[in-house]
Write a protein that holds these residues in place. Structure first.
Motif, PDB file in Angstrom:
ATOM      1  N   ASP A  44      61.380 -10.437  -7.942  1.00 21.00           N
ATOM      2  CA  ASP A  44      62.440 -10.233  -6.953  1.00 21.00           C
ATOM      3  C   ASP A  44      63.547  -9.589  -7.391  1.00 21.00           C
ATOM      4  O   ASP A  44      64.035  -9.933  -8.597  1.00 21.00           O
ATOM      5  CB  ASP A  44      63.160 -11.694  -6.340  1.00 21.00           C
ATOM      6  CG  ASP A  44      64.142 -11.799  -5.428  1.00 21.00           C
ATOM      7  OD1 ASP A  44      63.840 -11.240  -4.304  1.00 21.00           O
ATOM      8  OD2 ASP A  44      65.097 -12.078  -5.833  1.00 21.00           O
ATOM      9  N   ARG A  45      64.243  -8.691  -6.601  1.00 28.52           N
ATOM     10  CA  ARG A  45      65.175  -7.710  -7.389  1.00 28.52           C
ATOM     11  C   ARG A  45      66.538  -8.706  -7.431  1.00 28.52           C
ATOM     12  O   ARG A  45      67.280  -8.241  -8.413  1.00 28.52           O
ATOM     13  CB  ARG A  45      65.546  -6.547  -6.427  1.00 28.52           C
ATOM     14  CG  ARG A  45      64.403  -5.634  -6.434  1.00 28.52           C
ATOM     15  CD  ARG A  45      64.562  -4.332  -5.407  1.00 28.52           C
ATOM     16  NE  ARG A  45      65.974  -3.778  -5.506  1.00 28.52           N
ATOM     17  CZ  ARG A  45      66.220  -2.867  -6.300  1.00 28.52           C
ATOM     18  NH1 ARG A  45      65.265  -2.475  -7.090  1.00 28.52           N
ATOM     19  NH2 ARG A  45      67.375  -2.051  -6.395  1.00 28.52           N
ATOM     20  N   THR A  46      66.620  -9.618  -6.907  1.00 25.46           N
ATOM     21  CA  THR A  46      68.205 -10.172  -6.758  1.00 25.46           C
ATOM     22  C   THR A  46      67.935 -11.520  -7.994  1.00 25.46           C
ATOM     23  O   THR A  46      68.764 -11.434  -8.830  1.00 25.46           O
ATOM     24  CB  THR A  46      68.434 -10.765  -5.545  1.00 25.46           C
ATOM     25  OG1 THR A  46      68.502  -9.790  -4.691  1.00 25.46           O
ATOM     26  CG2 THR A  46      69.755 -11.580  -5.508  1.00 25.46           C
ATOM     27  N   THR A  47      66.999 -12.105  -7.871  1.00 24.05           N
ATOM     28  CA  THR A  47      66.847 -13.125  -8.661  1.00 24.05           C
ATOM     29  C   THR A  47      66.073 -13.415  -9.948  1.00 24.05           C
ATOM     30  O   THR A  47      66.548 -13.801 -10.756  1.00 24.05           O
ATOM     31  CB  THR A  47      66.370 -14.522  -7.835  1.00 24.05           C
ATOM     32  OG1 THR A  47      65.073 -14.183  -7.643  1.00 24.05           O
ATOM     33  CG2 THR A  47      67.217 -14.927  -6.552  1.00 24.05           C
ATOM     34  N   GLY A  48      65.325 -12.257  -9.987  1.00 22.88           N
ATOM     35  CA  GLY A  48      64.480 -12.100 -11.151  1.00 22.88           C
ATOM     36  C   GLY A  48      63.109 -12.806 -11.102  1.00 22.88           C
ATOM     37  O   GLY A  48      62.495 -12.824 -12.215  1.00 22.88           O
ATOM     38  N   TYR A  49      63.162 -13.766 -10.171  1.00 26.53           N
ATOM     39  CA  TYR A  49      61.930 -14.659  -9.911  1.00 26.53           C
ATOM     40  C   TYR A  49      60.488 -13.633 -10.061  1.00 26.53           C
ATOM     41  O   TYR A  49      60.511 -12.735  -9.332  1.00 26.53           O
ATOM     42  CB  TYR A  49      61.894 -15.469  -8.857  1.00 26.53           C
ATOM     43  CG  TYR A  49      60.817 -16.315  -8.683  1.00 26.53           C
ATOM     44  CD1 TYR A  49      60.521 -17.529  -9.462  1.00 26.53           C
ATOM     45  CD2 TYR A  49      59.837 -16.017  -7.806  1.00 26.53           C
ATOM     46  CE1 TYR A  49      59.929 -18.292  -9.225  1.00 26.53           C
ATOM     47  CE2 TYR A  49      59.037 -16.859  -7.655  1.00 26.53           C
ATOM     48  CZ  TYR A  49      58.767 -18.106  -8.213  1.00 26.53           C
ATOM     49  OH  TYR A  49      57.394 -19.075  -7.974  1.00 26.53           O
ATOM     50  N   THR A  50      59.795 -14.104 -11.151  1.00 27.03           N
ATOM     51  CA  THR A  50      58.371 -13.402 -10.939  1.00 27.03           C
ATOM     52  C   THR A  50      57.343 -14.243 -10.582  1.00 27.03           C
ATOM     53  O   THR A  50      57.222 -15.192 -11.032  1.00 27.03           O
ATOM     54  CB  THR A  50      58.297 -12.957 -12.553  1.00 27.03           C
ATOM     55  OG1 THR A  50      59.581 -12.289 -12.983  1.00 27.03           O
ATOM     56  CG2 THR A  50      57.174 -12.141 -12.824  1.00 27.03           C
ATOM     57  N   MET A  51      56.622 -13.532  -9.962  1.00 28.24           N
ATOM     58  CA  MET A  51      55.311 -13.927  -9.404  1.00 28.24           C
ATOM     59  C   MET A  51      53.989 -13.423 -10.167  1.00 28.24           C
ATOM     60  O   MET A  51      54.033 -12.286 -10.113  1.00 28.24           O
ATOM     61  CB  MET A  51      54.943 -14.144  -7.711  1.00 28.24           C
ATOM     62  CG  MET A  51      56.061 -15.043  -7.198  1.00 28.24           C
ATOM     63  SD  MET A  51      55.618 -15.363  -5.662  1.00 28.24           S
ATOM     64  CE  MET A  51      55.554 -13.775  -4.791  1.00 28.24           C
ATOM     65  N   LEU A  52      53.148 -13.869 -10.695  1.00 21.63           N
ATOM     66  CA  LEU A  52      51.768 -13.410 -10.972  1.00 21.63           C
ATOM     67  C   LEU A  52      50.697 -13.524 -10.160  1.00 21.63           C
ATOM     68  O   LEU A  52      50.577 -14.934  -9.720  1.00 21.63           O
ATOM     69  CB  LEU A  52      51.429 -14.050 -12.623  1.00 21.63           C
ATOM     70  CG  LEU A  52      52.487 -13.870 -13.655  1.00 21.63           C
ATOM     71  CD1 LEU A  52      52.193 -14.512 -14.932  1.00 21.63           C
ATOM     72  CD2 LEU A  52      53.083 -12.316 -13.749  1.00 21.63           C
ATOM     73  N   VAL A  53      50.139 -12.734  -9.624  1.00 19.94           N
ATOM     74  CA  VAL A  53      48.914 -12.905  -8.640  1.00 19.94           C
ATOM     75  C   VAL A  53      47.401 -12.598  -9.444  1.00 19.94           C
ATOM     76  O   VAL A  53      47.326 -11.414 -10.001  1.00 19.94           O
ATOM     77  CB  VAL A  53      49.218 -12.140  -7.718  1.00 19.94           C
ATOM     78  CG1 VAL A  53      48.154 -12.247  -6.526  1.00 19.94           C
ATOM     79  CG2 VAL A  53      50.584 -12.254  -7.104  1.00 19.94           C
ATOM     80  N   HIS A  54      46.622 -13.678  -9.236  1.00 22.96           N
ATOM     81  CA  HIS A  54      45.440 -13.594  -9.750  1.00 22.96           C
ATOM     82  C   HIS A  54      44.694 -12.585  -9.018  1.00 22.96           C
ATOM     83  O   HIS A  54      44.585 -12.846  -7.774  1.00 22.96           O
ATOM     84  CB  HIS A  54      44.728 -14.833  -9.991  1.00 22.96           C
ATOM     85  CG  HIS A  54      43.178 -14.871 -10.686  1.00 22.96           C
ATOM     86  ND1 HIS A  54      43.164 -14.603 -11.797  1.00 22.96           N
ATOM     87  CD2 HIS A  54      42.145 -15.272 -10.221  1.00 22.96           C
ATOM     88  CE1 HIS A  54      42.049 -14.723 -12.275  1.00 22.96           C
ATOM     89  NE2 HIS A  54      41.164 -15.167 -11.041  1.00 22.96           N
TER      90      HIS A  54
END
Length: 171
Positions: free
Chosen positions: A65-75
């Motif tokens: 996410d560009r705002t929060t920096g929250y990162t998701m990793l998708v298998h």
């Protein structure tokens, strides 16, 4: 160089600029992305890419996410074709609240060739960065560099389970 995260002295370019191929592109450009994505004030605008393993046979999709920096990793089990990637990203985005699904900026890889299907299923507009312009998705490139501590280059990424990806994501 031992203390550096990348472990190398300096960057080595893979090709000279005059050797790069240009091809016509009909995908939505990053210039068409909503203006609110540029100032990073509104969450829900994402940047995405793949981390590939040995010989490009395995991959993990990363979304930041560009705002929060929250990162998701998708298998991505098995191959990372356009259909597999679209299916996995659709599942990841539909799990998000509707307010956090605004746009996705991707690089020029063929793994997002089915971007129209993804947009229809999630309501998220997909925009593509210019070729050879990683700075247009800087948050994602930075996250991918940090994730290489957990998933080194030249390793088989298929051995990592979705649970392991969730652990790294939470860390």
């Amino acid at each position: 160089t031992v203390c550096l995260r990348s472990g190398r002295r300096r960057r080595r370019p893979h090709r000279r600029a005059d050797q790069r191929r240009a091809h016509p592109d009909t995908r939505p450009s990053i210039r068409d992305r909503p203006a609110e994505a540029e100032d990073r004030r509104v969450p829900g605008h994402w940047e995405g890419d793949l981390i590939t393993g040995r010989a490009n046979r395995s991959a993990i999709a990363t979304i930041v996410d560009r705002t929060t920096g929250y990162t998701m990793l998708v298998h991505l089990p098995g191959r990372h074709t356009a259909q597999v990637t679209t299916r996995a990203l659709t599942a990841a985005f539909t799990a998000l609240p509707p307010g956090l699904r605004r746009s996705l900026t991707w690089d020029c890889g063929t793994e997002m060739a089915a971007h129209a299907e993804f947009s229809a299923a999630t309501g998220v507009g997909v925009y593509f960065a210019d070729p050879h312009s990683p700075w247009q998705r800087g948050s994602n490139e930075n996250a991918n560099g940090r994730l290489r501590q957990y998933f080194p280059k030249g390793t088989n990424l298929a051995v990592h389970s979705p649970q392991r990806l969730a652990e790294v994501q939470d860390e």
